[in-house]
Design an enzyme around this catalytic site. Sequence first.
Site, PDB file in Angstrom:
ATOM      1  N   CYS A 178      34.873  35.164  30.975  1.00 43.51           N
ATOM      2  CA  CYS A 178      35.389  33.280  31.052  1.00 43.51           C
ATOM      3  C   CYS A 178      34.263  32.520  31.100  1.00 43.51           C
ATOM      4  O   CYS A 178      34.652  31.281  31.513  1.00 43.51           O
ATOM      5  CB  CYS A 178      36.450  33.500  31.569  1.00 43.51           C
ATOM      6  SG  CYS A 178      36.847  33.079  33.072  1.00 43.51           S
ATOM      7  N   CYS A 183      31.940  41.927  48.174  1.00 43.64           N
ATOM      8  CA  CYS A 183      31.015  43.152  47.137  1.00 43.64           C
ATOM      9  C   CYS A 183      31.686  43.210  45.960  1.00 43.64           C
ATOM     10  O   CYS A 183      32.681  43.246  45.503  1.00 43.64           O
ATOM     11  CB  CYS A 183      31.652  43.643  48.415  1.00 43.64           C
ATOM     12  SG  CYS A 183      31.052  45.920  47.394  1.00 43.64           S
ATOM     13  N   CYS A 234      40.504  34.260  34.495  1.00 41.01           N
ATOM     14  CA  CYS A 234      41.170  35.148  33.332  1.00 41.01           C
ATOM     15  C   CYS A 234      41.670  36.328  33.726  1.00 41.01           C
ATOM     16  O   CYS A 234      41.813  37.091  33.253  1.00 41.01           O
ATOM     17  CB  CYS A 234      40.000  35.181  32.473  1.00 41.01           C
ATOM     18  SG  CYS A 234      38.820  36.258  33.664  1.00 41.01           S
ATOM     19  N   CYS A 277      38.502  36.736  38.304  1.00 45.55           N
ATOM     20  CA  CYS A 277      38.504  35.303  38.412  1.00 45.55           C
ATOM     21  C   CYS A 277      39.614  34.904  37.744  1.00 45.55           C
ATOM     22  O   CYS A 277      40.617  35.333  37.861  1.00 45.55           O
ATOM     23  CB  CYS A 277      37.725  35.592  36.631  1.00 45.55           C
ATOM     24  SG  CYS A 277      37.488  34.278  36.094  1.00 45.55           S
ATOM     25  N   CYS A 298      31.825  33.994  35.704  1.00 50.12           N
ATOM     26  CA  CYS A 298      32.782  35.366  35.256  1.00 50.12           C
ATOM     27  C   CYS A 298      31.974  35.357  34.288  1.00 50.12           C
ATOM     28  O   CYS A 298      31.775  34.666  33.131  1.00 50.12           O
ATOM     29  CB  CYS A 298      33.909  34.792  35.218  1.00 50.12           C
ATOM     30  SG  CYS A 298      35.017  36.104  34.324  1.00 50.12           S
TER      31      CYS A 298
END
Length: 168
Positions: A85, A154, A133, A130, A82
């Site tokens: 984070c 995607c 976060c 995510c 991510c």
Amino acid sequence: MIKKMFFALCLVLMGCKGNSQDNPSTQEPNTSGEPTYQVTKSDTEWRKQLSDLQYYVLRKAGTEPAGTSDILKNKRKGVYVCAACNTELFKSEYKYDSGSGWPSFDREIKGNVAFDVDYKIGYKRTEEHCAVCGGHLGHVFNDGPQKTTGQRHCVNGAALKFIPSNDR
């Protein structure tokens, strides 16, 4: 030239259109009904940390233009994390070329990606974000490789950072 511009415009407008799957959210809502996440920051803090495009994608559930991600053609071994984070989200061996214009994966790292239903463009899609976060990643469709999971995650490249295997 006009045909190419029209095709590119159609891709952008269609986004990651495909057949959606049902995946309930993996986050527990708090008393306000909104999910809570391990990493939380104010809007000002996110704006300081992220580029304009990352902020738009991760915090406002935006979509980057098709074909613009630097990681789209990346074939190196490693992990995609991510961009907000650094949570590990996808392994390089899960990545494949879907032809959609966005990085695509046939599966996520279990427990690190959460799912919700999204009706923003008028029909049901499975949104993924995510799990640590809450940053928007993209959408999941059931038109992926049938030899593996059949799924196409995607994902907006702006939502990810790539960490090569030798850097881990």
